[in-house]
Motif scaffolding. Structure first.
Motif, PDB file in Angstrom:
ATOM      1  N   PRO A   4       0.971  -1.474   0.612  1.00 21.97           N
ATOM      2  CA  PRO A   4       0.253  -0.131  -0.257  1.00 21.97           C
ATOM      3  C   PRO A   4       1.389   0.932   0.206  1.00 21.97           C
ATOM      4  N   ILE A   5       0.230   2.270  -0.611  1.00 22.72           N
ATOM      5  CA  ILE A   5       0.625   3.661  -0.864  1.00 22.72           C
ATOM      6  C   ILE A   5       1.614   3.365   0.917  1.00 22.72           C
ATOM      7  N   ASN A   6       2.913   4.322   1.382  1.00 21.71           N
ATOM      8  CA  ASN A   6       3.008   4.402   2.550  1.00 21.71           C
ATOM      9  C   ASN A   6       2.404   3.742   3.999  1.00 21.71           C
ATOM     10  N   ASN A   7       2.545   2.426   3.379  1.00 26.03           N
ATOM     11  CA  ASN A   7       2.289   1.751   4.093  1.00 26.03           C
ATOM     12  C   ASN A   7       0.966   1.978   4.832  1.00 26.03           C
ATOM     13  N   ALA A   8       0.099   2.264   4.023  1.00 28.59           N
ATOM     14  CA  ALA A   8      -1.245   2.999   4.884  1.00 28.59           C
ATOM     15  C   ALA A   8      -2.024   2.791   4.471  1.00 28.59           C
ATOM     16  N   VAL A   9      -3.176   2.976   5.357  1.00 22.59           N
ATOM     17  CA  VAL A   9      -4.826   1.884   4.760  1.00 22.59           C
ATOM     18  C   VAL A   9      -5.673   3.015   5.588  1.00 22.59           C
ATOM     19  N   SER A  10      -6.623   3.112   4.757  1.00 19.27           N
ATOM     20  CA  SER A  10      -7.498   4.391   5.601  1.00 19.27           C
ATOM     21  C   SER A  10      -8.625   2.922   5.759  1.00 19.27           C
ATOM     22  N   ILE A  11      -9.256   3.475   6.496  1.00 20.35           N
ATOM     23  CA  ILE A  11     -10.427   2.652   7.352  1.00 20.35           C
ATOM     24  C   ILE A  11     -11.905   3.213   6.667  1.00 20.35           C
ATOM     25  N   GLN A  12     -12.930   1.956   6.479  1.00 21.92           N
ATOM     26  CA  GLN A  12     -13.802   2.952   5.793  1.00 21.92           C
ATOM     27  C   GLN A  12     -14.843   1.295   6.241  1.00 21.92           C
ATOM     28  N   CYS A  13     -15.938   2.490   5.594  1.00 25.03           N
ATOM     29  CA  CYS A  13     -17.563   1.564   6.124  1.00 25.03           C
ATOM     30  C   CYS A  13     -17.726   0.917   5.091  1.00 25.03           C
ATOM     31  N   PRO A  14     -18.420  -0.248   5.713  1.00 25.83           N
ATOM     32  CA  PRO A  14     -18.277  -1.273   4.937  1.00 25.83           C
ATOM     33  C   PRO A  14     -19.801  -0.918   3.467  1.00 25.83           C
ATOM     34  N   ASP A  15     -19.355  -1.942   2.438  1.00 20.96           N
ATOM     35  CA  ASP A  15     -20.512  -1.937   2.096  1.00 20.96           C
ATOM     36  C   ASP A  15     -20.990  -2.848   0.918  1.00 20.96           C
ATOM     37  N   SER A  16     -21.340  -3.136   0.006  1.00 22.97           N
ATOM     38  CA  SER A  16     -21.203  -4.227  -0.809  1.00 22.97           C
ATOM     39  C   SER A  16     -20.620  -5.310  -1.482  1.00 22.97           C
ATOM     40  N   ILE A  17     -19.882  -3.271  -2.515  1.00 18.94           N
ATOM     41  CA  ILE A  17     -19.519  -3.433  -3.041  1.00 18.94           C
ATOM     42  C   ILE A  17     -18.525  -3.223  -3.124  1.00 18.94           C
ATOM     43  N   ALA A  18     -17.662  -2.386  -2.276  1.00 15.81           N
ATOM     44  CA  ALA A  18     -16.200  -1.869  -1.779  1.00 15.81           C
ATOM     45  C   ALA A  18     -16.199  -3.853  -0.335  1.00 15.81           C
TER      46      ALA A  18
END
Length: 179
Positions: A4-18
């Motif tokens: 991942p870019i800069n070894n960071a991952v953004s926390i997101q709310c789930p949805d069926s597509i993601a």
């Protein structure tokens, strides 16, 4: 293996597509379409959410799991080779980190996603999806569906250093979750 870019991952709310590349989102609302496996009256409503697959010859097991690691860093992932695995927070909130496998079966860190799950909203992961769980707050209690033999195999490995056959654990270059 991608990173991942800069070894960071953004926390997101789930949805069926993601969630779709990793499995299925659980906790969707009552289905509006006719023909769905669902029933509603003034006292109750119930509907089919997902048909859980424990893999060939597997028995479904319901686990109660307590998580208490609230760190924002991920340096180890696990994968279950034979079974789907579902996790649904009941008390407290969690971050479910998931990743697909690369061509050699190792975690593909370019695919890492982190989903914020609140009570009643969960994820059922495909067999072969790498994952880790963190809490938001000091502790979270979750309901988990898994394969009985996978649980026995993992406990034997973690408690008694027996070789794990149904699960793999892999140390990774540290990833930091961000909001």
């Amino acid at each position: 293996m991608g990173m991942p870019i800069n070894n960071a991952v953004s926390i997101q709310c789930p949805d069926s597509i993601a969630v779709a590349p990793f499995g299925w989102m659980l906790g969707k609302p009552y289905p509006p379409k006719a023909g769905a496996t669902a029933y509603r009256n003034t006292a109750t409503a119930f509907w089919q959410e997902h048909l859980f697959d424990p893999g060939p010859g597997g028995e479904v097991e319901v686990l109660w799991v307590t998580y208490n690691d609230a760190s924002q860093a991920i340096d180890r992932l696990e994968v279950h080779h034979l079974t789907q695995q579902a996790v649904v927070p009941l008390i407290g909130e969690i971050i479910q980190v998931v990743a697909l496998s690369d061509g050699e079966g190792a975690p593909d860190l370019a695919t890492v996603r982190a989903f914020h799950l609140s009570p009643g909203v969960g994820i059922c992961m495909h067999a072969g999806v790498w994952h880790a769980t963190r809490t938001i707050g000091p502790e979270a209690t979750c309901l988990m569906l898994t394969r009985r033999s996978t649980t026995v195999d993992l406990i034997g490995h973690l408690a008694n250093a027996h070789p794990a056959r149904e699960t793999s654990l892999r140390d990774i270059q540290q990833i930091h979750m961000t909001r």
